[in-house]
Design an enzyme around this catalytic site. Structure first.
Site, mmCIF file in Angstrom:
data_model
loop_
_atom_site.group_PDB
_atom_site.id
_atom_site.type_symbol
_atom_site.label_atom_id
_atom_site.label_comp_id
_atom_site.label_asym_id
_atom_site.label_seq_id
_atom_site.Cartn_x
_atom_site.Cartn_y
_atom_site.Cartn_z
ATOM 1 N N LYS A 202 44.619 36.740 39.669
ATOM 2 C CA LYS A 202 44.718 37.905 40.550
ATOM 3 C C LYS A 202 44.995 37.490 41.997
ATOM 4 C CE LYS A 202 40.580 39.574 39.619
ATOM 5 N NZ LYS A 202 40.049 38.668 38.583
ATOM 6 N N ARG B 186 40.668 24.694 39.245
ATOM 7 C CA ARG B 186 40.889 25.547 40.409
ATOM 8 C C ARG B 186 40.214 24.979 41.663
ATOM 9 N NH1 ARG B 186 40.045 32.002 40.547
ATOM 10 N NH2 ARG B 186 37.816 31.603 40.478
ATOM 11 N N ARG C 238 34.690 25.845 43.737
ATOM 12 C CA ARG C 238 33.612 26.821 43.923
ATOM 13 C C ARG C 238 32.486 26.533 42.952
ATOM 14 N NH1 ARG C 238 36.857 32.370 43.530
ATOM 15 N NH2 ARG C 238 35.067 32.820 42.220
ATOM 16 N N ARG D 232 35.147 46.472 39.707
ATOM 17 C CA ARG D 232 34.782 45.610 38.598
ATOM 18 C C ARG D 232 33.827 46.304 37.632
ATOM 19 N NH1 ARG D 232 35.794 40.417 41.261
ATOM 20 N NH2 ARG D 232 35.512 38.730 39.800
ATOM 21 N N ARG E 286 30.524 34.466 33.584
ATOM 22 C CA ARG E 286 31.430 35.415 34.254
ATOM 23 C C ARG E 286 32.337 36.113 33.249
ATOM 24 N NH1 ARG E 286 34.093 31.641 38.418
ATOM 25 N NH2 ARG E 286 35.179 33.472 39.204
#
Ligand code: ADP
Ligand code: ZN
Length: 210
Positions: free
Chosen positions: A13, A123, A156, A88, A167
């Protein structure tokens, strides 16, 4: 144009939001980035959000709805915006409707859980400006340095494998029902997000410009 990007964590996203933002010259509003910023500067909201975020859980609806209300009231949103990571949950979507915010398009980026788990480990994000990179798919020009602001790239905490699983569970339970919600409003476009970044971008632009 007012656009929502939907999709699992790590579906891309943020990356796609940057492209649409350049193309349409409208700002991207990422609740994740706003919360991380608050966490860094140690505001009260940041402190409230910290434990949820680090555990891979959603920050309570009233907190994020408050953030969005404040952000959408700013002048730069008048000509349109891209929402990345909001709504969300169904109550968050209902809050947008109640605020009288008219959404034009909802783009759902589809990626399998397996691919997401693989992607998340690579990531990296810029410590300073929040731009995102990937060790394999979206390398910065110089290793571990942000192309945009020269900030350091870090992983992160919530991108560690166990947290990613949590998640994904939250995504399937709380966020995925939004597909139905926006399908019923006739606003949903589903795009395949599992191929090259550019391919997904092309599909999204087609959906937006249709
Ligand atoms: P990703 O899309 O990769 O999961 P984000 O940066 O959008 O990452 O979000 C990171 C975390 O911030 C979420 O796991 C959650 O704790 C919090 N968060 C962001 N947006 C919301 C939201 N709309 N509602 C609740 N929590 C949110
Ligand atoms: Zn940066």
């Amino acid at each position: 144009m007012n656009i929502i990007l939907l999709g699992a964590p790590g579906a891309g996203k943020g990356t796609q939001a940057e492209v649409i933002c350049d193309r349409l010259q409208i700002p991207t509003i990422s609740t994740g980035n706003i919360i991380r910023e608050a966490l860094k500067t140690g505001t009260e909201m940041g402190l409230k959000a910290k434990s949820y975020m680090e555990a891979g859980q959603l920050v309570p609806d009233d907190v994020v709805i408050g953030i969005i209300k404040e952000r959408l009231a700013k002048d730069d949103c008048k000509g349109g915006f891209i929402l990345d990571g909001f709504p969300r949950t169904i109550p968050q979507a209902e809050a947008l409707d109640k605020m009288g915010v008219v959404i034009d398009k909802v783009i759902d980026i589809e990626v399998s859980d397996e691919a997401i788990i693989k992607r998340m480990s690579g990531r990296r994000v810029c410590e300073k400006c929040g731009a995102s990179y990937h060790l394999d798919y979206k390398k910065p020009k110089e290793e571990n340095v942000c192309d945009k602001c020269a900030g350091a790239l870090v992983q992160r905490k919530d991108d560690h494998p166990d947290t990613v699983k949590a998640r994904l569970d939250v995504y399937h339970k709380e966020t995925e029902p939004l597909k139905d919600y926006y399908e019923k409003q006739g606003k949903l476009s589903v795009v395949e997000g599992q191929n090259e970044i550019e391919e997904t971008t092309a599909l999204i632009l087609k959906a937006i410009e249709a």
